[in-house]
Design a protein around this motif. Structure first.
Motif, PDB file in Angstrom:
ATOM      1  N   GLY A 156      72.198  28.682  15.093  1.00 44.25           N
ATOM      2  CA  GLY A 156      72.332  27.267  14.766  1.00 44.25           C
ATOM      3  C   GLY A 156      71.857  26.965  13.366  1.00 44.25           C
ATOM      4  N   SER A 157      71.317  25.779  13.158  1.00 46.41           N
ATOM      5  CA  SER A 157      70.851  25.365  11.834  1.00 46.41           C
ATOM      6  C   SER A 157      69.620  24.478  11.975  1.00 46.41           C
ATOM      7  CB  SER A 157      71.951  24.604  11.093  1.00 46.41           C
ATOM      8  OG  SER A 157      72.326  23.433  11.816  1.00 46.41           O
ATOM      9  N   ILE A 158      68.845  24.400  10.894  1.00 48.47           N
ATOM     10  CA  ILE A 158      67.649  23.554  10.853  1.00 48.47           C
ATOM     11  C   ILE A 158      67.614  22.850   9.503  1.00 48.47           C
ATOM     12  CG2 ILE A 158      66.270  24.950  12.423  1.00 48.47           C
ATOM     13  CD1 ILE A 158      64.957  26.209   9.929  1.00 48.47           C
ATOM     14  N   THR A 159      66.764  21.829   9.396  1.00 45.10           N
ATOM     15  CA  THR A 159      66.585  21.119   8.135  1.00 45.10           C
ATOM     16  C   THR A 159      65.211  21.437   7.576  1.00 45.10           C
ATOM     17  OG1 THR A 159      68.027  19.308   8.850  1.00 45.10           O
ATOM     18  CG2 THR A 159      66.525  18.859   7.017  1.00 45.10           C
ATOM     19  N   ILE A 160      65.185  21.917   6.334  1.00 44.25           N
ATOM     20  CA  ILE A 160      63.934  22.205   5.644  1.00 44.25           C
ATOM     21  C   ILE A 160      63.868  21.342   4.393  1.00 44.25           C
ATOM     22  CG2 ILE A 160      63.847  24.554   6.561  1.00 44.25           C
ATOM     23  CD1 ILE A 160      64.860  25.572   3.886  1.00 44.25           C
ATOM     24  N   ASP A 161      62.861  21.560   3.548  1.00 37.27           N
ATOM     25  CA  ASP A 161      62.707  20.746   2.337  1.00 37.27           C
ATOM     26  C   ASP A 161      63.917  20.825   1.417  1.00 37.27           C
ATOM     27  OD1 ASP A 161      60.298  19.892   3.169  1.00 37.27           O
ATOM     28  OD2 ASP A 161      59.111  20.825   1.580  1.00 37.27           O
ATOM     29  N   HIS A 162      64.665  21.948   1.503  1.00 45.03           N
ATOM     30  CA  HIS A 162      65.824  22.129   0.620  1.00 45.03           C
ATOM     31  C   HIS A 162      67.126  21.698   1.284  1.00 45.03           C
ATOM     32  CE1 HIS A 162      63.412  24.259  -2.358  1.00 45.03           C
ATOM     33  NE2 HIS A 162      62.852  24.910  -1.354  1.00 45.03           N
ATOM     34  N   GLY A 163      67.049  21.090   2.474  1.00 46.51           N
ATOM     35  CA  GLY A 163      68.257  20.624   3.139  1.00 46.51           C
ATOM     36  C   GLY A 163      68.589  21.433   4.379  1.00 46.51           C
ATOM     37  N   ARG A 164      69.823  21.334   4.816  1.00 41.51           N
ATOM     38  CA  ARG A 164      70.285  21.995   6.027  1.00 41.51           C
ATOM     39  C   ARG A 164      70.607  23.456   5.738  1.00 41.51           C
ATOM     40  NH1 ARG A 164      69.385  20.156  11.060  1.00 41.51           N
ATOM     41  NH2 ARG A 164      70.991  20.800  12.556  1.00 41.51           N
ATOM     42  N   VAL A 165      70.062  24.357   6.570  1.00 46.73           N
ATOM     43  CA  VAL A 165      70.301  25.791   6.385  1.00 46.73           C
ATOM     44  C   VAL A 165      70.572  26.427   7.738  1.00 46.73           C
ATOM     45  CG1 VAL A 165      68.866  25.970   4.315  1.00 46.73           C
ATOM     46  CG2 VAL A 165      67.846  26.354   6.573  1.00 46.73           C
ATOM     47  N   ALA A 166      71.233  27.585   7.706  1.00 48.33           N
ATOM     48  CA  ALA A 166      71.502  28.333   8.935  1.00 48.33           C
ATOM     49  C   ALA A 166      70.240  29.050   9.388  1.00 48.33           C
ATOM     50  CB  ALA A 166      72.628  29.338   8.703  1.00 48.33           C
ATOM     51  N   VAL A 167      70.157  29.264  10.690  1.00 52.57           N
ATOM     52  CA  VAL A 167      69.074  30.065  11.273  1.00 52.57           C
ATOM     53  C   VAL A 167      69.495  31.539  11.277  1.00 52.57           C
ATOM     54  CG1 VAL A 167      67.800  30.523  13.404  1.00 52.57           C
ATOM     55  CG2 VAL A 167      68.236  28.158  12.695  1.00 52.57           C
ATOM     56  N   PRO A 168      68.641  32.465  10.817  1.00 52.52           N
ATOM     57  CA  PRO A 168      67.292  32.238  10.296  1.00 52.52           C
ATOM     58  C   PRO A 168      67.305  31.601   8.912  1.00 52.52           C
ATOM     59  CG  PRO A 168      67.885  34.539  10.015  1.00 52.52           C
ATOM     60  CD  PRO A 168      68.996  33.904  10.815  1.00 52.52           C
ATOM     61  N   ALA A 169      66.254  30.835   8.607  1.00 51.44           N
ATOM     62  CA  ALA A 169      66.129  30.221   7.286  1.00 51.44           C
ATOM     63  C   ALA A 169      66.145  31.308   6.218  1.00 51.44           C
ATOM     64  CB  ALA A 169      64.836  29.416   7.217  1.00 51.44           C
ATOM     65  N   PRO A 170      66.567  30.961   4.976  1.00 52.14           N
ATOM     66  CA  PRO A 170      66.697  31.986   3.932  1.00 52.14           C
ATOM     67  C   PRO A 170      65.453  32.854   3.735  1.00 52.14           C
ATOM     68  CG  PRO A 170      67.713  29.950   3.213  1.00 52.14           C
ATOM     69  CD  PRO A 170      67.053  29.644   4.522  1.00 52.14           C
ATOM     70  N   ALA A 171      64.274  32.242   3.710  1.00 48.81           N
ATOM     71  CA  ALA A 171      63.056  33.034   3.508  1.00 48.81           C
ATOM     72  C   ALA A 171      62.814  33.962   4.692  1.00 48.81           C
ATOM     73  CB  ALA A 171      61.857  32.119   3.298  1.00 48.81           C
ATOM     74  N   THR A 172      63.062  33.470   5.905  1.00 45.15           N
ATOM     75  CA  THR A 172      62.885  34.295   7.096  1.00 45.15           C
ATOM     76  C   THR A 172      63.835  35.485   7.072  1.00 45.15           C
ATOM     77  OG1 THR A 172      62.295  32.314   8.353  1.00 45.15           O
ATOM     78  CG2 THR A 172      62.842  34.288   9.620  1.00 45.15           C
TER      79      THR A 172
END
Length: 399
Positions: A156-172
């Motif tokens: 799915g997707s989540i919202t972080i400080d940089h906006g909407r991103v796919a799971v896993p988040a880019p850093a993860t």
């Protein structure tokens, strides 16, 4: 006795789940509170509660503190840790390693230097408390090794400080390079950057639990409720029995095997692509003769590499051979501990390696390139050079 801590990450891993599981395992929460208080974060409180997830009891951790909007750099967090006088040096070192892991991933994702990385969600007080608290707990347990199951990330997707991103988040996703991932269709962020960095820093191998006698089990609860399963992290502390329990003798890791059948390449072409793969970081490359389905003679080209190198190896195979398909396997590997040494010979110093056998004895061998170099210089055979080097090394160990 080798004490091992095994993580079962069926529902992923986060910082609060990890700290909750370690406290549930038996680490004194007041030890954590004392260490966190020395970070000098105003009004920081650690709450420890029993909760139930899908009918199972687990420990839930909640960090209470006044809301803060500050975005911290790595050196700010390291300074906080260094100034904490109630945290052991071992715990401080582990906490710095975890934050370093996150910082390197964030720097790569955002295309900036490590010094300029802004820690957003991970730089918040609750995440700092989770990481430092986990480091204090791990240090207090005095464990010898850590293993883990494969890691599910969710979808799915989540919202972080940089906006909407796919799971896993880019850093993860960046942190988990080289870590085996488990298949999971749950639409939720199961593994956070904090959890990913903790397990990547701690675990020496990923897969089923090693042979061990469990002594204690702890459960840490996540915040959300998941469909069809308990949102908990389980940790098991016990005595490990396998040969790999002694890291000085036998080690284990996980590698990727890529294979493809090639029936239209010359020996020179196969040698060329093999060298390209080795230059790019393959652990080993080999060819095996085979007969394909229409009776044509061919070669199976096999490439062994670390998980983080698999995409690079695959690109080389597609670019420099005629293959249109590559098979991939994830393999558990056991290997002897080794170290590089230099031995004196009658023809000058030469480089070799020493491996430690399971019974503790050591075995020396001269590097093949060194044997060829000395053989060319001396006019002797490589086998004679190898034997002389082994004799010299054995003599040096006795002197």
């Amino acid at each position: 006795m080798n004490t091992n801590l095994h993580f079962d990450c069926l529902s992923g891993i986060s910082g609060d789940m990890t700290l909750g599981a370690l406290i549930d395992l038996g680490v004194d929460p007041d030890l954590i509170r004392t260490g966190l208080a020395s970070l000098n974060v105003a009004e920081l409180k650690l709450h420890v509660d029993d909760v139930k997830k899908c009918g199972f009891r687990a420990t839930y951790i909640r960090v209470e503190h006044p809301e803060q909007k500050a975005h911290r750099h790595l050196h700010h967090i390291e300074a906080m840790i260094e100034a904490a006088d109630a945290i052991s040096e071992g715990a401080k070192t582990l906490a710095r390693r975890i934050f370093q892991c996150i910082g390197e991933a964030e720097a790569k994702v955002h295309g900036c230097s490590l010094q300029k990385v802004h820690f957003h969600e991970v730089g918040a007080v609750d995440s700092i408390a989770d990481i430092v608290g986990t480091s204090i707990a791990i240090d207090a347990l005095g464990i010898d090794s850590v293993t883990s199951s494969a890691i599910p990330t969710g979808t799915g997707s989540i919202t972080i400080d940089h906006g909407r991103v796919a799971v896993p988040a880019p850093a993860t996703a960046e942190i988990l390079t080289g870590v085996p991932l488990a298949y999971c269709e749950i639409e939720s962020e199961l593994t956070t950057p904090t959890g990913a960095a903790i397990i990547k820093t701690l675990a020496s191998s990923f897969g089923p639990p090693p042979p061990m006698t469990p002594h204690r089990v702890g459960y840490g609860a996540g915040t959300r409720d998941l469909p069809g399963q308990a949102n908990v992290l389980r940790v098991t502390l016990g005595e490990r029995h396998d040969a790999a329990a002694d890291p000085g003798k036998v080690e284990s890791d996980r590698v990727t095997l890529l294979e493809t059948n090639i029936d239209d390449a010359t020996a020179e072409q196969l040698a060329d692509v093999s060298q390209r793969l080795l230059t790019a970081g393959a652990l080993d490359v080999w060819q095996t003769p085979c007969v394909m389905k229409k009776g044509r003679l061919a070669s199976v080209l096999s490439v062994l590499c670390g998980g983080s190198k698999a995409a690079i190896m695959q690109n080389i195979l597609f670019q420099h051979t005629s293959t249109i398909g590559i098979r991939r396997q994830i393999l558990d590997r056991t290997k002897l501990s080794r170290r590089a040494v230099e031995v004196e010979t009658a023809h000058g110093p030469a480089k070799g390696k020493v491996v430690t056998l399971p019974d503790g004895t050591e075995r020396f061998s001269l590097e093949d390139d060194e044997a060829k170099r000395l053989a060319t210089a001396s006019g002797k055979s490589t086998s004679l050079i190898q034997n002389e080097a082994v004799e010299n090394w054995n003599r040096q160990q006795k002197s």
